[in-house]
Design an enzyme around this catalytic site. Sequence first.
Site, PDB file in Angstrom:
ATOM      1  N   ASP A  17       0.781  -1.269  -0.462  1.00 58.38           N
ATOM      2  CA  ASP A  17      -0.192   0.350  -0.060  1.00 58.38           C
ATOM      3  C   ASP A  17       1.090   1.590   0.158  1.00 58.38           C
ATOM      4  O   ASP A  17       2.259   1.374  -0.100  1.00 58.38           O
ATOM      5  CB  ASP A  17      -0.574   0.254   1.388  1.00 58.38           C
ATOM      6  N   HIS A  49      -4.020   6.160   3.343  1.00 61.23           N
ATOM      7  CA  HIS A  49      -5.140   5.050   2.856  1.00 61.23           C
ATOM      8  C   HIS A  49      -3.901   3.350   3.528  1.00 61.23           C
ATOM      9  O   HIS A  49      -4.854   2.700   4.085  1.00 61.23           O
ATOM     10  CB  HIS A  49      -4.415   5.023   1.491  1.00 61.23           C
ATOM     11  N   SER A 233     -10.927  -1.396  -1.138  1.00 64.06           N
ATOM     12  CA  SER A 233      -9.947  -1.238  -0.506  1.00 64.06           C
ATOM     13  C   SER A 233     -10.126  -1.586   0.907  1.00 64.06           C
ATOM     14  O   SER A 233      -9.098  -2.145   1.700  1.00 64.06           O
ATOM     15  CB  SER A 233      -8.694   0.101  -0.414  1.00 64.06           C
TER      16      SER A 233
END
Length: 289
Positions: A17, A49, A233
Amino acid sequence: MTGREFTGKGIGVAVLDTGLFPHADFSGRIRGFYDFLFYRRQPYDDNGHGTHVTGILAGDGRMSLGRYAGAAPGCSIVALKVLDRFGNGSKEDVLRAFQWIRRYREEYRIRVVNISVGTTCRTQNEQDALLDTVEQLWDEGLVVVAAAGNQGPRPGSITAPGSNKKVITVGSSDLLEGKGAVSGRGPTRECVCKPDVVAPGNHIVSCVPYEKGKPAAGGRPRIYGYGVKSGTSMSTPAVSGAIACVLEKDSTLTNVDIKMMLKESADDMQLPRNIQGWGRFNRQKFLNL
């Protein structure tokens, strides 16, 4: 036994990520960090994120007094930074991360690979390289869990590497229909039905980077250190974390065993296979199989 008795302890999970902020909810469990972009040695996340995804997967919720604990709050975290501060990355960096996992999987006891990263590759060769290499991880026994992507609702919108036929592909159960239907759906280019399973991904609260010692600007003290994000996600790490818990319970399970258990435990949402997969992920049923 109930699923709550399992935390994924002893199981290593690699997260590809934007990196990882050393949030209090990960204390003592960041076993590895590698930055494929800038080669910084200490864990960091210049986007947020990756920290959010990892919180859903592995946060222990200590900053929220347990309110926002993740799916496997005892697992070991191996964070691999392959995306920059804008969430962009290259095929080459993702492929290097895959090779890194193959090289160090024993050292870090990696059993699960979470890929909340997806791309619609510019060329077919680029996509094939991603799909072939991620399949290699699967064939070597790793449980690879990838996001379906947010390119839906058009058919054939599963992003790579989630479009690989072998890996476990996760869509968002609450982003399948209506105005906010962005969860990727199949079939893939090989006419494989995808996703495999769907899980909640809309407005999920999880860990975010923060300035230690004071709340983030504009943040409310009661959710200091946490934020809200949406997308496939966010669905993916909920499944990855549960898999870590199942592997703690029975370390002899193979990735194929895990995939079949997901199929057997999913709740049918009465939607087409290329939209819902086998159905909505049911953690309790999955852990009790």
